[in-house]
Every structure is written in C-alpha cells, then in structure tokens.
Design a protein around this motif. Structure first.
Motif, PDB file in Angstrom:
ATOM      1  N   PHE A   1       0.790  -1.233   0.000  1.00  0.00           N
ATOM      2  CA  PHE A   1       0.000   0.000   0.000  1.00  0.00           C
ATOM      3  C   PHE A   1       0.825   1.287   0.000  1.00  0.00           C
ATOM      4  N   GLY A   2       2.103   1.203   0.268  1.00  0.00           N
ATOM      5  CA  GLY A   2       2.940   2.392   0.247  1.00  0.00           C
ATOM      6  C   GLY A   2       3.079   3.069   1.592  1.00  0.00           C
ATOM      7  N   ASP A   3       1.955   3.549   2.144  1.00  0.00           N
ATOM      8  CA  ASP A   3       1.994   4.201   3.448  1.00  0.00           C
ATOM      9  C   ASP A   3       0.605   4.156   4.079  1.00  0.00           C
ATOM     10  N   LYS A   4       0.495   4.703   5.287  1.00  0.00           N
ATOM     11  CA  LYS A   4      -0.779   4.635   6.012  1.00  0.00           C
ATOM     12  C   LYS A   4      -1.875   5.418   5.304  1.00  0.00           C
ATOM     13  N   GLU A   5      -1.523   6.555   4.736  1.00  0.00           N
ATOM     14  CA  GLU A   5      -2.533   7.358   4.043  1.00  0.00           C
ATOM     15  C   GLU A   5      -3.134   6.596   2.857  1.00  0.00           C
ATOM     16  N   ALA A   6      -2.289   5.911   2.092  1.00  0.00           N
ATOM     17  CA  ALA A   6      -2.787   5.145   0.945  1.00  0.00           C
ATOM     18  C   ALA A   6      -3.665   3.993   1.402  1.00  0.00           C
ATOM     19  N   LEU A   7      -3.287   3.376   2.503  1.00  0.00           N
ATOM     20  CA  LEU A   7      -4.105   2.291   3.050  1.00  0.00           C
ATOM     21  C   LEU A   7      -5.446   2.833   3.542  1.00  0.00           C
ATOM     22  N   PHE A   8      -5.428   4.000   4.157  1.00  0.00           N
ATOM     23  CA  PHE A   8      -6.670   4.622   4.609  1.00  0.00           C
ATOM     24  C   PHE A   8      -7.588   4.910   3.424  1.00  0.00           C
ATOM     25  N   ARG A   9      -7.017   5.409   2.338  1.00  0.00           N
ATOM     26  CA  ARG A   9      -7.803   5.662   1.128  1.00  0.00           C
ATOM     27  C   ARG A   9      -8.427   4.361   0.619  1.00  0.00           C
ATOM     28  N   GLN A  10      -7.660   3.282   0.657  1.00  0.00           N
ATOM     29  CA  GLN A  10      -8.176   1.996   0.199  1.00  0.00           C
ATOM     30  C   GLN A  10      -9.355   1.540   1.046  1.00  0.00           C
ATOM     31  N   VAL A  11      -9.242   1.720   2.353  1.00  0.00           N
ATOM     32  CA  VAL A  11     -10.333   1.325   3.251  1.00  0.00           C
ATOM     33  C   VAL A  11     -11.590   2.146   2.956  1.00  0.00           C
ATOM     34  N   VAL A  12     -11.436   3.457   2.850  1.00  0.00           N
ATOM     35  CA  VAL A  12     -12.593   4.336   2.656  1.00  0.00           C
ATOM     36  C   VAL A  12     -13.244   4.113   1.296  1.00  0.00           C
ATOM     37  N   LEU A  13     -12.447   4.151   0.240  1.00  0.00           N
ATOM     38  CA  LEU A  13     -13.021   4.054  -1.101  1.00  0.00           C
ATOM     39  C   LEU A  13     -13.409   2.621  -1.451  1.00  0.00           C
ATOM     40  N   GLY A  14     -12.749   1.649  -0.841  1.00  0.00           N
ATOM     41  CA  GLY A  14     -13.151   0.262  -1.073  1.00  0.00           C
ATOM     42  C   GLY A  14     -14.542  -0.023  -0.547  1.00  0.00           C
ATOM     43  N   ALA A  15     -14.951   0.752   0.459  1.00  0.00           N
ATOM     44  CA  ALA A  15     -16.271   0.551   1.054  1.00  0.00           C
ATOM     45  C   ALA A  15     -17.400   1.089   0.191  1.00  0.00           C
ATOM     46  N   THR A  16     -17.079   1.807  -0.883  1.00  0.00           N
ATOM     47  CA  THR A  16     -18.131   2.371  -1.733  1.00  0.00           C
ATOM     48  C   THR A  16     -18.665   1.369  -2.755  1.00  0.00           C
ATOM     49  N   ALA A  17     -18.058   0.196  -2.846  1.00  0.00           N
ATOM     50  CA  ALA A  17     -18.476  -0.770  -3.867  1.00  0.00           C
ATOM     51  C   ALA A  17     -19.936  -1.172  -3.700  1.00  0.00           C
ATOM     52  N   THR A  18     -20.386  -1.337  -2.458  1.00  0.00           N
ATOM     53  CA  THR A  18     -21.774  -1.720  -2.221  1.00  0.00           C
ATOM     54  C   THR A  18     -22.733  -0.640  -2.709  1.00  0.00           C
ATOM     55  N   ALA A  19     -22.410   0.615  -2.396  1.00  0.00           N
ATOM     56  CA  ALA A  19     -23.261   1.724  -2.841  1.00  0.00           C
ATOM     57  C   ALA A  19     -23.266   1.817  -4.358  1.00  0.00           C
ATOM     58  N   GLU A  20     -22.118   1.605  -4.980  1.00  0.00           N
ATOM     59  CA  GLU A  20     -22.028   1.691  -6.433  1.00  0.00           C
ATOM     60  C   GLU A  20     -22.871   0.618  -7.107  1.00  0.00           C
ATOM     61  N   ALA A  21     -22.830  -0.605  -6.567  1.00  0.00           N
ATOM     62  CA  ALA A  21     -23.626  -1.690  -7.133  1.00  0.00           C
ATOM     63  C   ALA A  21     -25.118  -1.430  -6.932  1.00  0.00           C
ATOM     64  N   PHE A  22     -25.485  -0.947  -5.749  1.00  0.00           N
ATOM     65  CA  PHE A  22     -26.879  -0.621  -5.446  1.00  0.00           C
ATOM     66  C   PHE A  22     -27.395   0.449  -6.404  1.00  0.00           C
ATOM     67  N   ALA A  23     -26.613   1.508  -6.587  1.00  0.00           N
ATOM     68  CA  ALA A  23     -27.030   2.621  -7.443  1.00  0.00           C
ATOM     69  C   ALA A  23     -27.141   2.197  -8.904  1.00  0.00           C
ATOM     70  N   ALA A  24     -26.231   1.345  -9.349  1.00  0.00           N
ATOM     71  CA  ALA A  24     -26.245   0.923 -10.752  1.00  0.00           C
ATOM     72  C   ALA A  24     -27.499   0.134 -11.093  1.00  0.00           C
ATOM     73  N   ALA A  25     -27.970  -0.677 -10.154  1.00  0.00           N
ATOM     74  CA  ALA A  25     -29.116  -1.538 -10.421  1.00  0.00           C
ATOM     75  C   ALA A  25     -30.460  -0.880 -10.126  1.00  0.00           C
TER      76      ALA A  25
END
Length: 219
Positions: A61-85
């Motif tokens: 992940f490079g550093d803590k900030e990049a890992l934090f970004r992964q945690v936050v933005l990775g959690a949007t997948a459910t919303a994205e799938a819900f919105a698409a359908a």
C-alpha cells in the motif's frame, strides 16, 4: 500455487496468496481505523492483526494514508452496485405494486445505511474530512451522492410512467432518502454505540416513511 501466481480453475481466476494477504491487511486496517481513528492507528498494529510484516504492508500500500484511502473508497463498492441496479429495478413492477416495492426498497436502504459499520465509516470520513478533503469528496461522490442520483432517476422513471407525480426528481430523491434514513444517520453520527435497528423497527420506520412520501407524490 506460488505467491503472485494466478491459478485458473474452470476458467475462473483463484485468489493468490498475495491477494489473500492484501485482503487480510485491508480487513485489519478497517477494524483499526473504525475503532481508533486515523491518528491512533499504527502500521505495526495493522500488520500484527493481519499476521503480516510491516514491510509487506508498505509493499502492498505504500503508506498509512494510501491504506486509509483503500479502506474508505473500497467501502463504496456496495453503494455503487446498489445505485447501478436501482433505476431499472422497477421497470417490470406493475403500477399497482409500486408502493409495496418502495416499502421493500426503503427497508433495504435503512437496514444497510443504519448498519453500525456503515455509520462508523461515515463518522470516520467526516472526522478526517479536514485532513483529507479530496478523499471525503470522492467518498461522497461514490456513495451518498451516487445513491441519491439513482433515486432521482428511479423517481423520474416512475413520474414518466404516471405512477407518481414528480415535478423535481432530485428533490423527490432527497425527500425519500431523508424520510427513510435521516433519523438513523443523526443518531449514528453522534451515538458511537448505537445498535443496528431490528427487523421490526426497520419495517415500521421504512413503511411509515414511504406512507408519508406517497402522500406527497402519489397521483
């Protein structure tokens, strides 16, 4: 199977050891960030929780900030799938069954939004918005705003069918969303130990919200 080598089973890529380790790190980081916040979370804690070395975390992940970004933005997948359908999900629903379908949608939306981990993530993003304004804006774009746009498209379609009276789909989306989840979000943003609403509460709250919504928008 060797680390980093993708094995295909019946034409489907199986997760590699590297994939599994990466997922374990993200899971461990998610637990730590949600429980302790950004500042109090250290890479060595995450590494220990994930049974990985600090170097592995940095390599992935490079550093803590990049890992934090992964945690936050990775959690949007459910919303994205819900919105698409969502917008097309009512296309085959008969006009007379739309109120029942809206109640089912509201129950699902409330149960998901009021889940303790979802509320904890929202608190985390809000708490770190000053430090990471672009991340907060991207999270908003990919989750709450995206879902709101999907609601607006749904109500535009129902208005075009003549099922609802929808002069302003975006406004209708806001009314629907905040009737359904507004109180739960208010509690969840301030009460850290709030529990998920039980099935009876979800059903009663969602159904009442749809009743009020339909009073304003049904033809």
């Amino acid at each position: 199977m060797e680390d980093g080598v993708i094995v295909r089973i019946d034409g489907v890529s199986a997760p590699t050891a590297t994939d599994r380790k990466r997922a374990a790190i993200v899971e461990a980081a998610t637990r730590r960030f949600l429980r302790q916040g950004y500042d109090a979370t250290r890479i060595d804690q995450i590494a220990a929780d994930a049974a990985a070395s600090k170097q592995t975390v940095y390599n992935q992940f490079g550093d803590k900030e990049a890992l934090f970004r992964q945690v936050v933005l990775g959690a949007t997948a459910t919303a994205e799938a819900f919105a698409a359908a969502l917008p097309a999900s009512f296309d085959d629903v008969p006009d007379a069954a739309v109120p029942d379908a809206l109640r089912a949608l509201a129950r699902r939306y409330l149960a998901t939004t009021a889940a303790p981990q979802v509320l904890a993530l929202r608190r985390l993003v809000v708490g770190e918005a000053t430090r990471f304004p672009k991340l907060a804006a991207t999270y908003h774009e990919r989750a709450p705003a995206l879902v709101m746009a999907a609601f607006a498209e749904l109500f535009a379609r129902l208005g075009a069918r003549g099922v609802l009276r929808v002069p302003d789909p975006a406004e209708a989306a806001q009314h629907f969303a905040f009737l359904v989840v507004g109180p739960a979000i208010d509690r969840g943003m301030l009460l850290v130990d709030v529990e998920a609403p039980g099935p009876a509460t979800v059903r009663r709250t969602a159904d009442r919200a749809v009743e009020v919504f339909l009073a304003g928008y049904r033809r």
